[in-house]
Design a protein around this motif. Sequence first.
Motif, PDB file in Angstrom:
ATOM      1  N   ILE A  14       1.372  -1.479  -0.094  1.00 42.84           N
ATOM      2  CA  ILE A  14      -0.328   0.283  -0.187  1.00 42.84           C
ATOM      3  C   ILE A  14       0.890   1.343  -0.203  1.00 42.84           C
ATOM      4  CG2 ILE A  14      -1.577   1.195   1.060  1.00 42.84           C
ATOM      5  CD1 ILE A  14      -2.850  -1.436   2.770  1.00 42.84           C
ATOM      6  N   ALA A  15       1.445   1.417   0.909  1.00 41.64           N
ATOM      7  CA  ALA A  15       2.667   2.378   0.862  1.00 41.64           C
ATOM      8  C   ALA A  15       3.065   2.092  -0.157  1.00 41.64           C
ATOM      9  CB  ALA A  15       4.172   1.974   1.918  1.00 41.64           C
ATOM     10  N   ARG A  16       4.151   1.397  -1.124  1.00 37.56           N
ATOM     11  CA  ARG A  16       4.727   1.363  -2.816  1.00 37.56           C
ATOM     12  C   ARG A  16       3.359   2.119  -3.813  1.00 37.56           C
ATOM     13  NH1 ARG A  16       6.257  -3.773  -1.970  1.00 37.56           N
ATOM     14  NH2 ARG A  16       7.708  -4.189  -0.649  1.00 37.56           N
ATOM     15  N   GLY A  17       2.437   2.059  -3.463  1.00 39.23           N
ATOM     16  CA  GLY A  17       1.242   2.715  -4.631  1.00 39.23           C
ATOM     17  C   GLY A  17       1.037   3.727  -3.818  1.00 39.23           C
ATOM     18  N   ARG A  18       1.080   3.875  -2.621  1.00 40.35           N
ATOM     19  CA  ARG A  18       0.936   5.731  -2.634  1.00 40.35           C
ATOM     20  C   ARG A  18       2.206   6.470  -3.192  1.00 40.35           C
ATOM     21  NH1 ARG A  18      -1.287   5.243   3.781  1.00 40.35           N
ATOM     22  NH2 ARG A  18      -3.666   4.482   3.012  1.00 40.35           N
ATOM     23  N   GLU A  19       3.501   5.669  -2.462  1.00 38.96           N
ATOM     24  CA  GLU A  19       4.608   6.472  -2.883  1.00 38.96           C
ATOM     25  C   GLU A  19       4.384   6.383  -4.875  1.00 38.96           C
ATOM     26  OE1 GLU A  19       8.239   4.396  -2.090  1.00 38.96           O
ATOM     27  OE2 GLU A  19       7.817   5.109   0.030  1.00 38.96           O
ATOM     28  N   THR A  20       4.184   5.142  -6.003  1.00 34.92           N
ATOM     29  CA  THR A  20       4.339   5.636  -6.950  1.00 34.92           C
ATOM     30  C   THR A  20       3.660   6.753  -7.420  1.00 34.92           C
ATOM     31  OG1 THR A  20       4.261   3.713  -7.285  1.00 34.92           O
ATOM     32  CG2 THR A  20       3.511   4.548  -8.715  1.00 34.92           C
ATOM     33  N   ILE A  21       1.863   7.175  -7.023  1.00 36.48           N
ATOM     34  CA  ILE A  21       0.913   7.849  -6.926  1.00 36.48           C
ATOM     35  C   ILE A  21       1.214   9.236  -7.178  1.00 36.48           C
ATOM     36  CG2 ILE A  21      -1.362   9.041  -6.879  1.00 36.48           C
ATOM     37  CD1 ILE A  21      -2.370   5.766  -6.225  1.00 36.48           C
ATOM     38  N   ALA A  22       2.180   9.209  -5.924  1.00 34.28           N
ATOM     39  CA  ALA A  22       2.775  10.814  -5.906  1.00 34.28           C
ATOM     40  C   ALA A  22       3.453  11.081  -6.756  1.00 34.28           C
ATOM     41  CB  ALA A  22       3.385  10.686  -4.076  1.00 34.28           C
ATOM     42  N   ARG A  23       4.737  10.032  -7.233  1.00 29.04           N
ATOM     43  CA  ARG A  23       5.236  10.456  -7.909  1.00 29.04           C
ATOM     44  C   ARG A  23       4.886  10.599  -9.466  1.00 29.04           C
ATOM     45  NH1 ARG A  23       7.902   5.644  -6.568  1.00 29.04           N
ATOM     46  NH2 ARG A  23       9.649   6.219  -4.668  1.00 29.04           N
ATOM     47  N   SER A  24       3.976   9.876  -9.378  1.00 29.34           N
ATOM     48  CA  SER A  24       2.684  10.611 -10.860  1.00 29.34           C
ATOM     49  C   SER A  24       2.646  11.768 -10.731  1.00 29.34           C
ATOM     50  CB  SER A  24       2.110   9.321 -11.476  1.00 29.34           C
ATOM     51  OG  SER A  24       1.041   9.088 -10.110  1.00 29.34           O
ATOM     52  N   ARG A  25       1.811  12.072  -9.734  1.00 31.57           N
ATOM     53  CA  ARG A  25       2.004  13.475  -9.451  1.00 31.57           C
ATOM     54  C   ARG A  25       2.612  14.506  -9.576  1.00 31.57           C
ATOM     55  NH1 ARG A  25      -3.073  12.631  -4.825  1.00 31.57           N
ATOM     56  NH2 ARG A  25      -4.664  11.596  -5.931  1.00 31.57           N
ATOM     57  N   GLU A  26       3.222  14.283  -9.375  1.00 28.91           N
ATOM     58  CA  GLU A  26       4.998  15.440  -9.437  1.00 28.91           C
ATOM     59  C   GLU A  26       5.032  15.685 -10.941  1.00 28.91           C
ATOM     60  OE1 GLU A  26       8.044  13.883  -6.543  1.00 28.91           O
ATOM     61  OE2 GLU A  26       6.655  14.432  -4.921  1.00 28.91           O
ATOM     62  N   THR A  27       5.013  13.956 -11.580  1.00 33.64           N
ATOM     63  CA  THR A  27       5.840  13.996 -13.228  1.00 33.64           C
ATOM     64  C   THR A  27       4.437  14.987 -13.700  1.00 33.64           C
ATOM     65  OG1 THR A  27       6.464  12.744 -12.555  1.00 33.64           O
ATOM     66  CG2 THR A  27       6.120  13.373 -15.000  1.00 33.64           C
ATOM     67  N   ILE A  28       3.143  14.201 -14.011  1.00 38.51           N
ATOM     68  CA  ILE A  28       2.206  15.361 -14.625  1.00 38.51           C
ATOM     69  C   ILE A  28       2.573  17.272 -13.603  1.00 38.51           C
ATOM     70  CG2 ILE A  28       0.096  15.662 -14.117  1.00 38.51           C
ATOM     71  CD1 ILE A  28      -0.699  13.040 -13.964  1.00 38.51           C
ATOM     72  N   THR A  29       2.478  17.266 -12.541  1.00 37.63           N
ATOM     73  CA  THR A  29       3.078  18.766 -12.708  1.00 37.63           C
ATOM     74  C   THR A  29       4.018  19.301 -13.183  1.00 37.63           C
ATOM     75  OG1 THR A  29       1.643  18.551 -10.441  1.00 37.63           O
ATOM     76  CG2 THR A  29       2.879  20.239 -10.740  1.00 37.63           C
ATOM     77  N   ARG A  30       4.742  18.894 -12.952  1.00 37.02           N
ATOM     78  CA  ARG A  30       6.496  18.814 -13.833  1.00 37.02           C
ATOM     79  C   ARG A  30       6.102  19.427 -15.429  1.00 37.02           C
ATOM     80  NH1 ARG A  30      10.782  15.934 -10.347  1.00 37.02           N
ATOM     81  NH2 ARG A  30      10.752  16.519  -8.617  1.00 37.02           N
ATOM     82  N   SER A  31       5.346  18.523 -15.925  1.00 35.49           N
ATOM     83  CA  SER A  31       4.988  18.475 -17.054  1.00 35.49           C
ATOM     84  C   SER A  31       4.450  19.327 -17.989  1.00 35.49           C
ATOM     85  CB  SER A  31       4.107  16.857 -17.932  1.00 35.49           C
ATOM     86  OG  SER A  31       5.054  15.995 -17.402  1.00 35.49           O
ATOM     87  N   ARG A  32       3.511  20.004 -17.009  1.00 37.74           N
ATOM     88  CA  ARG A  32       2.225  20.680 -16.750  1.00 37.74           C
ATOM     89  C   ARG A  32       2.931  21.984 -16.939  1.00 37.74           C
ATOM     90  NH1 ARG A  32      -3.094  19.413 -13.701  1.00 37.74           N
ATOM     91  NH2 ARG A  32      -4.047  17.704 -15.096  1.00 37.74           N
ATOM     92  N   GLU A  33       3.774  22.940 -16.009  1.00 40.43           N
ATOM     93  CA  GLU A  33       4.597  23.619 -15.933  1.00 40.43           C
ATOM     94  C   GLU A  33       5.929  23.695 -17.228  1.00 40.43           C
ATOM     95  OE1 GLU A  33       6.375  23.190 -12.394  1.00 40.43           O
ATOM     96  OE2 GLU A  33       5.054  23.863 -10.531  1.00 40.43           O
ATOM     97  N   ILE A  34       5.685  22.962 -17.482  1.00 34.37           N
ATOM     98  CA  ILE A  34       7.298  23.146 -18.974  1.00 34.37           C
ATOM     99  C   ILE A  34       6.402  23.430 -20.195  1.00 34.37           C
ATOM    100  CG2 ILE A  34       8.949  21.647 -20.131  1.00 34.37           C
ATOM    101  CD1 ILE A  34       9.214  19.862 -17.976  1.00 34.37           C
ATOM    102  N   ALA A  35       5.206  22.673 -20.172  1.00 35.73           N
ATOM    103  CA  ALA A  35       4.134  22.827 -21.425  1.00 35.73           C
ATOM    104  C   ALA A  35       4.765  24.471 -21.364  1.00 35.73           C
ATOM    105  CB  ALA A  35       3.287  22.008 -21.147  1.00 35.73           C
ATOM    106  N   ARG A  36       3.556  25.117 -20.028  1.00 36.20           N
ATOM    107  CA  ARG A  36       3.541  26.495 -19.898  1.00 36.20           C
ATOM    108  C   ARG A  36       4.468  27.165 -20.276  1.00 36.20           C
ATOM    109  NH1 ARG A  36       2.190  25.495 -15.125  1.00 36.20           N
ATOM    110  NH2 ARG A  36      -0.526  25.482 -15.561  1.00 36.20           N
ATOM    111  N   SER A  37       5.617  26.907 -19.715  1.00 36.91           N
ATOM    112  CA  SER A  37       6.922  27.753 -19.563  1.00 36.91           C
ATOM    113  C   SER A  37       7.285  28.015 -21.356  1.00 36.91           C
ATOM    114  CB  SER A  37       7.725  27.488 -19.006  1.00 36.91           C
ATOM    115  OG  SER A  37       8.175  25.894 -19.363  1.00 36.91           O
ATOM    116  N   ALA A  38       6.901  26.221 -22.142  1.00 34.28           N
ATOM    117  CA  ALA A  38       6.949  26.523 -23.176  1.00 34.28           C
ATOM    118  C   ALA A  38       6.036  27.403 -24.535  1.00 34.28           C
ATOM    119  CB  ALA A  38       7.218  25.535 -23.706  1.00 34.28           C
ATOM    120  N   ALA A  39       5.171  27.137 -23.616  1.00 29.63           N
ATOM    121  CA  ALA A  39       3.924  27.603 -24.197  1.00 29.63           C
ATOM    122  C   ALA A  39       4.721  29.439 -24.326  1.00 29.63           C
ATOM    123  CB  ALA A  39       2.849  27.570 -24.199  1.00 29.63           C
TER     124      ALA A  39
END
Length: 539
Positions: free
Chosen positions: A17-42
């Motif tokens: 369960i802990a590993r699943g929560r860490e995976t979800i947290a990492r995926s959320r951070e990745t999505i957030t970083r991707s959005r910030e990169i896309a916004r700055s690129a735009a």
Amino acid sequence: MARRPLPRILSSGSAPIARGRETIARSRETITRSREIARSAADSATDVLHPLITITRGLRRLAAAGRRRWAATPKDRRGPLLFLVASVILVVALVPYGPLLAAICLMAAAAWTGRERTAPAPTGPDDSQVERLQSLYEALVPYFSVPEDPSPLYAHGGEWEKAFPSYDFDETGRVSRLVVRYPAYFTDGEADSRARIEQLLHAKSGRGREYHFEWDEEGNQLAVAVLPPLPTDIAAQRFVTAPGETVLGFTDPTVVQRTLPVADGDDQRDVPPVIWRTGIRSTEPHLLVVGQPGSGTTTLLRSIALQALQHGDVLVVEGNGTGDYACLTGRDGVLAVECGLAGALASLEWAAHETERRLIAANRARQAGHPPPEDTKRPLWLLLDHPSVLGHLAAADGDRDPQSLLQVPLRHGRAAHVTVVVADQFDSLDSLSDAVLQHTRARVVLGPAELDQVEDVLGVPPHTTPTRDVPPGRGYARLGTGPVHRLQVPATPDPYDDATSESHRRAVMELLPERTMPADATDARAEHDAEAEPVPAEG
């Protein structure tokens, strides 16, 4: 019977369960970083391609203008127009560097046409606002001009710009703030002269609003501002105050230096209060409340009673007999709620004797070098609602006026921790005794009232213009010789009234102390009064 084994996901602990929560947290951070990169690129792409976007917009606007010109050209003139355009193109093509110069001119025209245009902000009043200011100026000419003035500031057909250096308008086009200059010979030190100017500005600027007038005698200027309405949605609650402080209501934030946190539903906000201080060091130990029927005088007394019960005892004398204080009957700290003449006389007589007893006990303690007894320091509040009605009944029966028993509590109440609050109507002010009018230095006026009525009660006129349509509990307050404050009493209705909302009823009921005896237990109340020496209840 054999015990069934637990599932593997439960028997192996919480690691998956802990590993699943860490995976979800990492995926959320990745999505957030991707959005910030896309916004700055735009944003970077927009900055780089901004000239190209501007030129493209300009070419589109030029093409649209050409189509409109072509559609507006009559059909018999389209042939010569085409011949002229073709001739220009041929000349440009034959001239050396002509196509290059033509392309440069076209790009420059497109860039100029495609730029972002913002409408210029208006720098002055429009025609309707100028007409309103000119009307105000013409109306002030008879008051601010004399024939002997060689260069008058106010004259018929004169310039209003010199007289009104600053002004603002609201969304409806009416004046919301205005600074008026006036000549030095105007009698701004006389109350009548100032009242005429205030009345004129109130009438010409728009009725139905409350204006604040601030006179600057040294600078010969008058600042007029429209005051926002005071909040009427603040319900009764426990206010953050010290012992001896009573919240009469709330006022404007610019006239007091203190705010109180109040609950507004689930939220909390800070509002400026009008604090009335009572006790042995108070300069205004007693209060007089005056208003019209339905203006909120009973609401204010009920609010004061709920706050007084937090640290002291309350004795209520109701002259109307309408039962507005029935919610206090039998509560802890409420000595009596009297509605009849006999009970009111007995209660007030006991209050006078109690005041004398406290003074004697405190004096003996001081002479012996001891602190005052505890029973002499507990605050005692005497709340009288419409005592003039009981005075008329006493005169009809040949009995004494209950107000005659208030001389001792009013004169010596501050030293004995006894506070008197009297509420009555404007038409009953003549029925109030001299002792009440002399010792109630804290004054409150509620409801619609004329300036003369407000000045008669408070001693000075307010710096605002009273309006005729005001909510219940709205008025003015003046503590002693202090300034006049606008006042809005917190909503404290009768919880037993059918017209009271459920939220206000619940707010008042939460502030009431516990009931120590049934409201109709008169025999038990008489025995209790005989033991504790409070006011005997009327049987």
